[in-house]
Design a protein around this motif. Structure first.
Motif, PDB file in Angstrom:
ATOM      1  N   GLN A  18      12.303  28.988   9.351  1.00  0.00           N
ATOM      2  CA  GLN A  18      11.378  27.843   9.970  1.00  0.00           C
ATOM      3  C   GLN A  18      10.512  28.552  11.095  1.00  0.00           C
ATOM      4  OE1 GLN A  18      10.916  24.105   8.955  1.00  0.00           O
ATOM      5  NE2 GLN A  18       9.107  24.893  10.275  1.00  0.00           N
ATOM      6  N   VAL A  19      11.218  28.911  12.063  1.00  0.00           N
ATOM      7  CA  VAL A  19      10.495  29.658  13.284  1.00  0.00           C
ATOM      8  C   VAL A  19       9.550  30.570  12.852  1.00  0.00           C
ATOM      9  CG1 VAL A  19      10.958  31.021  15.441  1.00  0.00           C
ATOM     10  CG2 VAL A  19      12.543  28.998  14.887  1.00  0.00           C
ATOM     11  N   LYS A  20       9.993  31.540  11.908  1.00  0.00           N
ATOM     12  CA  LYS A  20       9.064  32.497  11.458  1.00  0.00           C
ATOM     13  C   LYS A  20       8.036  32.266  10.749  1.00  0.00           C
ATOM     14  CE  LYS A  20       8.749  36.542   8.184  1.00  0.00           C
ATOM     15  NZ  LYS A  20       9.620  37.328   7.189  1.00  0.00           N
ATOM     16  N   ASN A  21       7.902  31.200   9.883  1.00  0.00           N
ATOM     17  CA  ASN A  21       6.770  30.647   9.232  1.00  0.00           C
ATOM     18  C   ASN A  21       6.177  29.475  10.100  1.00  0.00           C
ATOM     19  OD1 ASN A  21       8.172  32.084   7.127  1.00  0.00           O
ATOM     20  ND2 ASN A  21       8.632  30.196   5.921  1.00  0.00           N
ATOM     21  N   GLY A  22       6.423  29.046  11.127  1.00  0.00           N
ATOM     22  CA  GLY A  22       5.905  28.211  12.015  1.00  0.00           C
ATOM     23  C   GLY A  22       5.931  26.726  11.205  1.00  0.00           C
ATOM     24  N   VAL A  23       4.897  26.542  10.273  1.00  0.00           N
ATOM     25  CA  VAL A  23       4.761  25.199   9.551  1.00  0.00           C
ATOM     26  C   VAL A  23       5.190  25.323   8.272  1.00  0.00           C
ATOM     27  CG1 VAL A  23       3.353  23.540   8.751  1.00  0.00           C
ATOM     28  CG2 VAL A  23       2.725  24.454  11.169  1.00  0.00           C
ATOM     29  N   GLU A  24       6.123  24.746   7.724  1.00  0.00           N
ATOM     30  CA  GLU A  24       6.721  24.843   6.448  1.00  0.00           C
ATOM     31  C   GLU A  24       6.690  23.236   5.719  1.00  0.00           C
ATOM     32  OE1 GLU A  24       8.290  27.173   3.332  1.00  0.00           O
ATOM     33  OE2 GLU A  24       7.231  27.942   5.258  1.00  0.00           O
ATOM     34  N   PRO A  25       6.451  23.502   4.258  1.00  0.00           N
ATOM     35  CA  PRO A  25       6.517  22.242   3.640  1.00  0.00           C
ATOM     36  C   PRO A  25       8.229  22.026   3.359  1.00  0.00           C
ATOM     37  CG  PRO A  25       5.246  23.673   2.267  1.00  0.00           C
ATOM     38  CD  PRO A  25       5.719  24.646   3.572  1.00  0.00           C
TER      39      PRO A  25
END
Length: 137
Positions: A18-25
Motif C-alpha cells: 500500500q505504501v509503495k503504491n501510494g493510492v490503491e483501489p
C-alpha cells in the motif's frame, strides 16, 4: 469524518505494498455489509489498515482518496471499491489480542463481526487505538 477498519491478508496485499503504491483501489470485497460500508465511505475518511490471517494486527492508516465506484475485478454483480491512500504506519502495531483484552473495545465491529472485511470504527475507538499505536491523526 467517519472512521473505518479495512482488512487485507498480507500475503495477498500488505501494508508495505500500500505504501509503495501510494493510492490503491480497495477491490475484491464480496460481502454485502462490507460493500455497504465501502459505499458509505467519503473522500477524506480514515481507516485502519489491518493485516488479517497473518499477523492479525493494525499496522497503518489509510485515507479514502476516491469514493465508491464499480469494482473492476467483479466478474458479476453490483460490487464496489474505493481508492485508498497510505497516510502513515503505526509506531506500535496493535494486535487483535490486545484489542480483545481491553474491555473498552467489546462493542467494536472488529470483535462483534470478526469476519467482516470493512467495518466502522467509532470516533472514541479511533482515538484510543491511535494512542495505543503511537500516532496522532
Amino acid at each position: 469524518m467517519n472512521y473505518w477498519l479495512v482488512k487485507s491478508e498480507p500475503d495477498a496485499f500488505s501494508w508495505d505494498e500500500q505504501v509503495k503504491n501510494g493510492v490503491e483501489p480497495w477491490t475484491g470485497v464480496r460481502n454485502h455489509l462490507a460493500k455497504k460500508n465501502l459505499a458509505t465511505m467519503k473522500q477524506g475518511d480514515k481507516a485502519f489498515f489491518y493485516h488479517s490471517n497473518v499477523g492479525k494486527e493494525i499496522v497503518g492508516i489509510v485515507e479514502v482518496a476516491r469514493e465508491a465506484y464499480p469494482d473492476p475485478t467483479a466478474e458479476s454483480g453490483n460490487w464496489v471499491c474505493v481508492d485508498m491512500k497510505a497516510v502513515k504506519p503505526l509506531k506500535t502495531p496493535i494486535t487483535l489480542a490486545a484489542i480483545k483484552a481491553d474491555p473498552r473495545f467489546e462493542d467494536m465491529a472488529l470483535l462483534r463481526c470478526s469476519r467482516l472485511s470493512v467495518g466502522p470504527v467509532s470516533a472514541e475507538h479511533w482515538k484510543m487505538l491511535c494512542e495505543m499505536g503511537g500516532v496522532n491523526v
